[in-house]
Scaffold this active site. Structure first.
Site, short mmCIF file in Angstrom:
data_model
loop_
_atom_site.label_atom_id
_atom_site.label_comp_id
_atom_site.label_asym_id
_atom_site.label_seq_id
_atom_site.Cartn_x
_atom_site.Cartn_y
_atom_site.Cartn_z
N LYS A 67 16.13 -12.75 17.54
CA LYS A 67 16.18 -11.42 18.16
C LYS A 67 15.14 -11.42 19.26
CE LYS A 67 14.36 -7.51 16.45
NZ LYS A 67 14.26 -6.27 15.66
N GLN A 138 12.06 6.16 13.89
CA GLN A 138 12.48 5.33 12.75
C GLN A 138 12.54 6.12 11.44
OE1 GLN A 138 13.48 2.04 13.13
NE2 GLN A 138 13.95 2.14 10.95
N SER A 199 2.67 4.68 13.87
CA SER A 199 2.05 3.66 14.74
C SER A 199 0.54 3.75 14.64
CB SER A 199 2.46 3.89 16.19
OG SER A 199 3.84 4.03 16.30
N THR A 221 3.12 -0.77 9.90
CA THR A 221 2.18 -1.80 10.35
C THR A 221 2.88 -3.14 10.53
OG1 THR A 221 0.35 -0.66 9.32
CG2 THR A 221 0.02 -2.98 9.77
N ASP A 222 3.09 -3.49 11.82
CA ASP A 222 3.78 -4.74 12.13
C ASP A 222 3.04 -5.52 13.23
OD1 ASP A 222 4.24 -3.00 14.19
OD2 ASP A 222 6.42 -3.16 14.16
N LYS A 226 -2.99 -2.53 13.37
CA LYS A 226 -2.39 -1.29 12.86
C LYS A 226 -2.76 -1.11 11.39
CE LYS A 226 1.82 -0.69 15.64
NZ LYS A 226 3.28 -0.80 15.56
#
Ligand code: NAD
Length: 321
Positions: A67, A138, A199, A221-222, A226
């Protein structure tokens, strides 16, 4: 090769299809038959954009690809979504490009599927109150997918900007479930399951606000830096994740690990629970926490399912390259 454009995705694939695809690929990851390749994410020095790719291969389903996309903060001014992504699938036997698939809605659906899978496998069977922290783009996807997992009879929500909670109230009302805007103390006191999808770069929910028996799905948290919950909460909880390597570097667990509160070995891959190799929830007063970091294999799994459905219904566009 095939093209499945973004505008076809909504009518092609359901949240349930995405749930099955994500549950299967998490299980394959725990069997070591599917693996994610290292993630690339770069600030490209143009349009303030963050661009990158997530990729992997599932030897069971033969889903191979990536992706590609990222975050373009000024897209909203152009009437476009700030998050943009496209999924490329390759034929695992020949290396030829098999399909290009619009990835925006699929990203939202696969992320919602991940927290739903965690609720299915880790929340108490008698969970009835769902708590939502975050009310951005989201959040409604996470809420809808969660509501399918237990007979929830109430949704409580908190957001930095309370006006945005209307989004969540609308989804709850569509399902005939009451919604209440609450402070974080009330949210922790009432909720049996909590989804965080913000975020934030600082802990929002404190360990003392969470009751025994709660299941948390920390989904926001990605990225390094974060954080949505106090690190001490991970020390109190049984921690599960999609992929341990991401959990400790870019996921919610990064802070608890950096502070020495937990170690990599304390974190269980959720696929091992799905496969029955590791225990999930073992008691009604245990706090379980799923650190959903988002892996490339989730994208490939839902994109493959979408391509199969597009072929079955004769709507995939065929081109020669
Ligand atoms: P969004 O920009 O639409 O919403 C952001 C949300 O975060 C809002 O509710 C906002 O109030 C809240 N927020 C922002 N700063 C905050 C702060 N300092 N304190 C408390 N709340 C704060 O974003 P979105 O599309 O809803 O995505 C939410 C998060 O989920 C993002 O960080 C995104 O990167 C992440 N995400 C993770 C995955 C995954 O697989 N884990 C997938 C998609 C998105």
């Amino acid at each position: 090769m095939l093209i499945v454009p973004e505008h076809l995705i909504a009518d092609l694939i359901s949240a349930q299809d995405c749930f099955s695809a994500v549950e299967q690929v998490f299980a394959a990851m725990a069997r070591d038959t599917a693996y994610n390749f290292p993630v690339i994410r770069e600030a490209i020095g143009h349009a303030d954009a963050l661009y990158g790719f997530k990729s992997g291969f599932d030897r069971e389903s033969l889903a191979l690809g990536l992706k590609s996309g990222g975050f373009w903060p000024r897209n909203a001014d152009k009437g476009l979504t700030n998050h943009q992504s496209t999924i490329f699938l390759f034929d695992a036997d020949t290396g030829r490009c098999r399909a290009v698939v619009g990835g925006n809605l699929l990203t939202a659906l696969r992320t919602a599927a991940a927290s739903a899978v965690s609720i299915r496998h880790l929340a108490r069977a008698d969970a009835r109150v769902l708590g939502m922290i975050g009310a951005g783009h989201q959040s409604t996807f996470q809420l809808r997918a969660a509501l399918d997992q237990r007979p929830f009879d109430k949704v409580v929500g908190w957001n930095l900007n309370p006006a945005d909670l209307d989004r969540l109230a609308k989804v709850a009302s569509e399902r005939g479930i009451p919604f209440q805007a609450v402070d974080l103390d009330q949210l922790g006191a009432q909720a049996d399951v909590i989804i965080t999808i913000t975020s934030s770069f600082a802990p929002i929910l404190q360990a003392a606000q969470v009751r025994p028996g709660t299941h948390l799905a920390c989904m926001g948290t990605d990225t390094k830096g974060k954080q949505e919950v106090e690190a001490a909460l991970l020390a109190k909880a049984s921690v599960f994740t999609d992929e341990v390597a991401q959990s400790v570097t870019i996921g919610e667990a990064q802070h608890a690990v950096a502070q020495g509160l937990i170690a990599d070995g304390d974190i269980t891959q959720i696929g091992a629970v799905i496969n029955g190799e590791r225990p999930g929830r073992v008691s009604d007063d245990q706090i379980t926490l799923f650190d959903g970091t988002g892996v490339g294999l989730q994208d490939l799994a839902v994109a493959s399912a979408a391509v199969d459905l597009a072929v079955e219904r004769g709507v995939a566009i065929k081109i020669q390259i």
